[in-house]
Design a protein around this motif. Structure first.
Motif, PDB file in Angstrom:
ATOM      1  N   ASN A  71       0.818  -1.221   0.000  1.00 13.11           N
ATOM      2  CA  ASN A  71       0.000   0.000   0.000  1.00 13.11           C
ATOM      3  C   ASN A  71       0.852   1.270   0.000  1.00 13.11           C
ATOM      4  N   CYS A  72       1.854   1.293  -0.840  1.00 15.54           N
ATOM      5  CA  CYS A  72       2.726   2.462  -0.972  1.00 15.54           C
ATOM      6  C   CYS A  72       2.428   3.168  -2.293  1.00 15.54           C
ATOM      7  N   THR A  73       2.523   4.493  -2.275  1.00 18.16           N
ATOM      8  CA  THR A  73       2.361   5.285  -3.487  1.00 18.16           C
ATOM      9  C   THR A  73       3.620   6.098  -3.698  1.00 18.16           C
ATOM     10  N   PHE A  74       4.182   5.969  -4.873  1.00 17.62           N
ATOM     11  CA  PHE A  74       5.378   6.730  -5.248  1.00 17.62           C
ATOM     12  C   PHE A  74       4.975   7.604  -6.430  1.00 17.62           C
ATOM     13  N   ARG A  75       5.076   8.919  -6.263  1.00 15.08           N
ATOM     14  CA  ARG A  75       4.661   9.870  -7.297  1.00 15.08           C
ATOM     15  C   ARG A  75       5.906  10.549  -7.875  1.00 15.08           C
ATOM     16  N   GLY A  76       6.198  10.266  -9.122  1.00 13.98           N
ATOM     17  CA  GLY A  76       7.360  10.875  -9.758  1.00 13.98           C
ATOM     18  C   GLY A  76       8.669  10.564  -9.048  1.00 13.98           C
ATOM     19  N   THR A  77       8.726   9.445  -8.394  1.00 11.83           N
ATOM     20  CA  THR A  77       9.908   9.040  -7.628  1.00 11.83           C
ATOM     21  C   THR A  77      10.875   8.284  -8.536  1.00 11.83           C
ATOM     22  N   SER A  78      12.162   8.470  -8.297  1.00 12.81           N
ATOM     23  CA  SER A  78      13.203   7.830  -9.111  1.00 12.81           C
ATOM     24  C   SER A  78      13.933   6.757  -8.315  1.00 12.81           C
ATOM     25  N   PHE A  79      14.256   5.684  -9.011  1.00 12.84           N
ATOM     26  CA  PHE A  79      14.997   4.565  -8.439  1.00 12.84           C
ATOM     27  C   PHE A  79      16.200   4.249  -9.338  1.00 12.84           C
ATOM     28  N   PRO A  80      17.087   5.233  -9.607  1.00 15.35           N
ATOM     29  CA  PRO A  80      18.177   4.985 -10.553  1.00 15.35           C
ATOM     30  C   PRO A  80      19.185   3.963 -10.026  1.00 15.35           C
ATOM     31  N   ASP A  81      19.482   2.997 -10.867  1.00 16.99           N
ATOM     32  CA  ASP A  81      20.497   1.976 -10.594  1.00 16.99           C
ATOM     33  C   ASP A  81      20.253   1.189  -9.315  1.00 16.99           C
ATOM     34  N   CYS A  82      18.997   1.095  -8.872  1.00 14.98           N
ATOM     35  CA  CYS A  82      18.668   0.300  -7.690  1.00 14.98           C
ATOM     36  C   CYS A  82      18.655  -1.180  -8.051  1.00 14.98           C
ATOM     37  N   LYS A  83      18.875  -2.007  -7.046  1.00 15.83           N
ATOM     38  CA  LYS A  83      18.788  -3.450  -7.194  1.00 15.83           C
ATOM     39  C   LYS A  83      17.688  -3.928  -6.258  1.00 15.83           C
ATOM     40  N   PHE A  84      16.707  -4.640  -6.814  1.00 20.14           N
ATOM     41  CA  PHE A  84      15.609  -5.215  -6.051  1.00 20.14           C
ATOM     42  C   PHE A  84      15.773  -6.732  -6.100  1.00 20.14           C
ATOM     43  N   VAL A  85      15.989  -7.356  -4.950  1.00 17.73           N
ATOM     44  CA  VAL A  85      16.238  -8.789  -4.881  1.00 17.73           C
ATOM     45  C   VAL A  85      15.165  -9.438  -4.011  1.00 17.73           C
ATOM     46  N   GLU A  86      14.383 -10.342  -4.611  1.00 12.49           N
ATOM     47  CA  GLU A  86      13.336 -11.083  -3.915  1.00 12.49           C
ATOM     48  C   GLU A  86      12.427 -10.165  -3.106  1.00 12.49           C
ATOM     49  N   CYS A  87      11.981  -9.088  -3.728  1.00 16.15           N
ATOM     50  CA  CYS A  87      11.062  -8.142  -3.097  1.00 16.15           C
ATOM     51  C   CYS A  87       9.634  -8.432  -3.545  1.00 16.15           C
ATOM     52  N   GLU A  88       8.685  -7.996  -2.722  1.00 15.36           N
ATOM     53  CA  GLU A  88       7.277  -8.194  -3.003  1.00 15.36           C
ATOM     54  C   GLU A  88       6.573  -6.842  -2.942  1.00 15.36           C
ATOM     55  N   PHE A  89       5.739  -6.580  -3.940  1.00 16.93           N
ATOM     56  CA  PHE A  89       4.986  -5.327  -4.036  1.00 16.93           C
ATOM     57  C   PHE A  89       3.503  -5.671  -4.048  1.00 16.93           C
ATOM     58  N   ILE A  90       2.771  -5.177  -3.053  1.00 24.00           N
ATOM     59  CA  ILE A  90       1.355  -5.494  -2.925  1.00 24.00           C
ATOM     60  C   ILE A  90       0.570  -4.194  -2.820  1.00 24.00           C
ATOM     61  N   GLY A  91      -0.326  -3.973  -3.749  1.00 29.03           N
ATOM     62  CA  GLY A  91      -1.194  -2.802  -3.703  1.00 29.03           C
ATOM     63  C   GLY A  91      -0.452  -1.484  -3.777  1.00 29.03           C
ATOM     64  N   CYS A  92       0.651  -1.447  -4.508  1.00 32.72           N
ATOM     65  CA  CYS A  92       1.453  -0.221  -4.628  1.00 32.72           C
ATOM     66  C   CYS A  92       1.127   0.500  -5.942  1.00 32.72           C
TER      67      CYS A  92
END
Length: 135
Positions: A71-92
């Motif tokens: 239940n997260c909202t990201f508005r115009g947010t940047s994630f440059p060169d991030c690494k996401f490992v075994e993450c879960e996104f629910i209702g975002c």
């Protein structure tokens, strides 16, 4: 600096460290705040992100490992060169800011991540219908 097993409910606790790469959040619950602007660097290990609304944030070269975003909202947010490992996104939601700029994932990498009921995710993140009912 290690921040471990903390409940983080103030935006400055995450977004005021700037681009310091030596910040590590481990086993933290980051929840219930709205933020405009700010930047973060470093690593988030086995953290939970709940009920956040971040506008124009920058997560620069962050590592997110085994994190759950709910239940997260990201508005115009940047994630440059991030690494996401075994993450879960629910209702975002990863949506445009008020100027029409979308969230950016330029150079981001995804490994074993799943999402359900989330909008604006990169297409390489598989949909996991079972995640919505998981605790």
């Amino acid at each position: 600096m290690l921040i471990e097993s903390e409940q983080v409910t103030e935006a400055w606790q995450v977004l005021s460290y700037g681009l310091q790469e030596d910040i590590i959040f481990r086993f933290c619950v980051i929840q219930d705040f709205d933020a405009e602007g700010g930047s973060a660097g470093g690593a988030f290990l086995s953290c939970r992100f709940n009920n956040l609304d971040i506008y124009w944030g920058i997560f620069n070269c962050c590592i997110f490992s085994e994190c759950r975003f709910e239940n997260c909202t990201f508005r115009g947010t940047s994630f440059p060169d991030c690494k996401f490992v075994e993450c879960e996104f629910i209702g975002c939601a990863f949506v445009q800011d008020n100027l029409g700029s979308a969230c950016s994932f330029r150079g981001a990498s995804w490994y074993g991540c799943v999402q359900s009921l989330s909008a604006g995710m990169p297409t390489e993140i598989p949909l996991n219908h079972q995640a919505a009912g998981a605790a």
